[in-house]
Design an enzyme around this catalytic site. Structure first.
Site, PDB file in Angstrom:
ATOM      1  CG  ASP A  82      -0.283  -0.137   2.548  1.00  0.00           C
ATOM      2  OD1 ASP A  82       0.774  -0.792   2.626  1.00  0.00           O
ATOM      3  OD2 ASP A  82      -0.798   0.419   3.543  1.00  0.00           O
ATOM      4  CD  GLU A 147       4.247   0.624   6.942  1.00  0.00           C
ATOM      5  OE1 GLU A 147       4.890   1.022   7.924  1.00  0.00           O
ATOM      6  OE2 GLU A 147       3.847   1.398   6.054  1.00  0.00           O
TER       7      GLU A 147
HETATM    8  C1  LIG Z   1       0.413   3.542  14.129  1.00  0.00           C
HETATM    9  S1  LIG Z   1       0.959   2.938  12.731  1.00  0.00           S
HETATM   10  C2  LIG Z   1       1.418   4.239  11.733  1.00  0.00           C
HETATM   11  C3  LIG Z   1       2.338   3.782  10.707  1.00  0.00           C
HETATM   12  C4  LIG Z   1       2.978   4.836   9.906  1.00  0.00           C
HETATM   13  N1  LIG Z   1       3.963   4.190   9.111  1.00  0.00           N
HETATM   14  C5  LIG Z   1       4.515   4.820   8.076  1.00  0.00           C
HETATM   15  O1  LIG Z   1       4.428   5.989   7.841  1.00  0.00           O
HETATM   16  C6  LIG Z   1       3.587   5.900  10.800  1.00  0.00           C
HETATM   17  O2  LIG Z   1       2.891   6.872  11.105  1.00  0.00           O
HETATM   18  O3  LIG Z   1       4.738   5.807  11.225  1.00  0.00           O
HETATM   19 ZN   LIG Z   2       6.674   2.377   4.024  1.00  0.00          ZN
HETATM   20 ZN   LIG Z   3       4.920   5.155   4.507  1.00  0.00          ZN
END
Ligand SMILES: CSCC[C@H](NC=O)C(=O)O
Ligand SMILES: [Zn+2]
Ligand SMILES: [Zn+2]
EC number: 3.5.1.14
Length: 408
Positions: A82, A147
């Site tokens: 995604d 993700e």
């Molecule tokens: C609570 S999960 C959130 C996941 C997200 N990951 C990538 O950007 C992030 O904000 O880091």
């Molecule tokens: Zn990523």
């Molecule tokens: Zn990301």
């Protein structure tokens, strides 16, 4: 200038651009198209393809290149399918067209985060297979959904499944970040995400009066305490050149809610915070601190968690870790500079590390500005291709790590 791929374009770049055009964009990713694309790749590469539906509509696709010694644990190459949403009006080119400019920059959502890595894994494996290599350890490539919104319908569920245990992963690679300098960055841990909503209740009344004990006054106190802490951490980072972003705790006030009218003092207001807690912080003590700030603001101030990661893990980056030795040796041999850091945000590596699998976050992008989640996310085709070269060295090294005590 070309936008669709040309005769003399490297086939790996053409493949990358095809994958970028699949709209796996949150909040409604076209996962079906991505899985079909990956199945086609498996077929082309002569790899087995397993689909594990971890929740209705959420498929983890696993492509496997068997090793010559099945008694050894495997190498897991993970990537998510995604991508995050776009503000199209701020882009120079359609973010899902995979436009390539005359200099070789490919524009598109996912060019850095992390469709590049998915295609680099596949192309490195293809190259090694074509050259007739085989290695003792099995290599699994996992392509996971969800993700970008926390992995709750992706890796979090997958690591609990028998199909995951059956992979017998001994070591994993997952995403990292671009590095604007000549060096590459590798991530051996990450900060714990805590999303906290503070709700303050108080006395309501007419907006013209000096009402005692209002929700807003108490919320203001909590906000001040947390922003003062933010400033302290910011200063600590700024004043110590040895500290990188991931080594301190960050927080941002991301939402303020409450109120109904200009002249009505509301009985309740809330503030939401995005904390990223450094891995060396005592989480129990930190939670107590949050409660103490609420309590100090007065009666009727409470907090709740929307995300609360409690299992920070660190993958060792010294020669006590044979995976690290193999990984870092490749960079020495290739004469490339590697900088080891703590990932400032959150990735699926946390779920892997939490079930005991050592994991490194690495996206091979040097001389590249960090543009993940940003407008005009882009990657130069030469950097993309160089990344395939790097995995073509890394995979043999990792998949040939001799038997370890943990393998038996
Ligand atoms: C609570 S999960 C959130 C996941 C997200 N990951 C990538 O950007 C992030 O904000 O880091
Ligand atoms: Zn990523
Ligand atoms: Zn990301």
């Amino acid at each position: 200038m070309t936008s669709k791929g040309s005769e003399d374009e490297h086939p790996s770049v053409t493949l990358f651009r095809r994958y970028l055009r699949i709209r796996t964009v949150q909040p409604k990713p076209d996962y079906g198209a991505a899985v079909a694309f990956l199945e086609e790749r498996a077929h082309q590469l002569g790899l087995s393809c397993q689909k594990v539906e971890v929740a209705p509509g959420y498929v983890v696709t696993v492509l496997t290149w068997p090793g010559t010694n099945p008694s050894l644990s495997s190498i897991l190459l993970n990537s998510h399918t995604d991508v995050v949403p776009v503000f199209e009006e701020h882009w120079s080119h359609d973010p899902f067209e995979a436009f390539k400019d005359s200099e070789g920059y490919i524009y598109g959502r996912g060019t850095q985060d992390m469709k590049c890595v998915s295609m680099q894994y596949l192309e490195a494996v293809r190259r090694l297979k074509v050259e007739g290599h085989s290695f003792p350890r099995t290599i699994h490539m996992t392509f996971v959904p969800d993700e970008e919104i926390g992995g709750h319908h992706g890796m979090e569920l997958f690591v609990e499944r028998p199909e995951f245990r059956a992979l017998r992963a001994g070591f994993a690679l997952d995403e990292g970040l671009a590095n604007p300098t000549d060096a590459f960055t590798v991530f051996y841990s990450e900060r714990s995400v805590w999303w906290v909503r503070v709700t303050s209740t108080g006395r309501p009344g007419h907006g013209s009066r000096f009402i005692e004990d209002t929700a807003a006054e108490k919320l203001h106190k909590v906000v001040s305490s947390i922003l003062a802490f933010r400033e302290k951490e910011r200063q600590r980072l700024q004043s110590n050149p040895h500290l990188k972003e991931g080594a301190v705790t960050s927080v941002n006030l991301t939402k303020l809610e409450g109120g109904v009218a200009y002249n009505v003092v509301p009985a309740s207001m809330s503030a939401a915070f995005d904390f990223r807690v450094a891995p060396d912080v005592d989480l129990k003590a930190f939670e107590e601190q949050l409660h103490a700030w609420c309590q100090a603001a007065g009666e009727g101030v409470t907090l709740e968690f929307a995300q609360k990661w409690m299992k920070p893990r660190v993958t060792p980056i010294d020669d006590s870790n044979p995976w690290w030795s193999a990984f870092s040796r490749v960079f020495k041999d290739m004469n490339l500079t590697l900088e080891a850091e703590i990932f400032p945000a959150t990735t699926d590596s946390r779920y892997l590390r939490a079930v005991g699998i050592p994991a490194l976050g690495f996206s091979p992008m040097n001389c590249t500005p960090v543009l993940l989640h940003d407008h005009d996310e882009r990657l130069h085709e030469a950097v993309f291709l160089r990344g395939i070269d790097i995995y073509t060295q890394l995979l043999p090294a990792l998949a040939s790590v001799p038997a370890l005590p943990s393998d038996s």
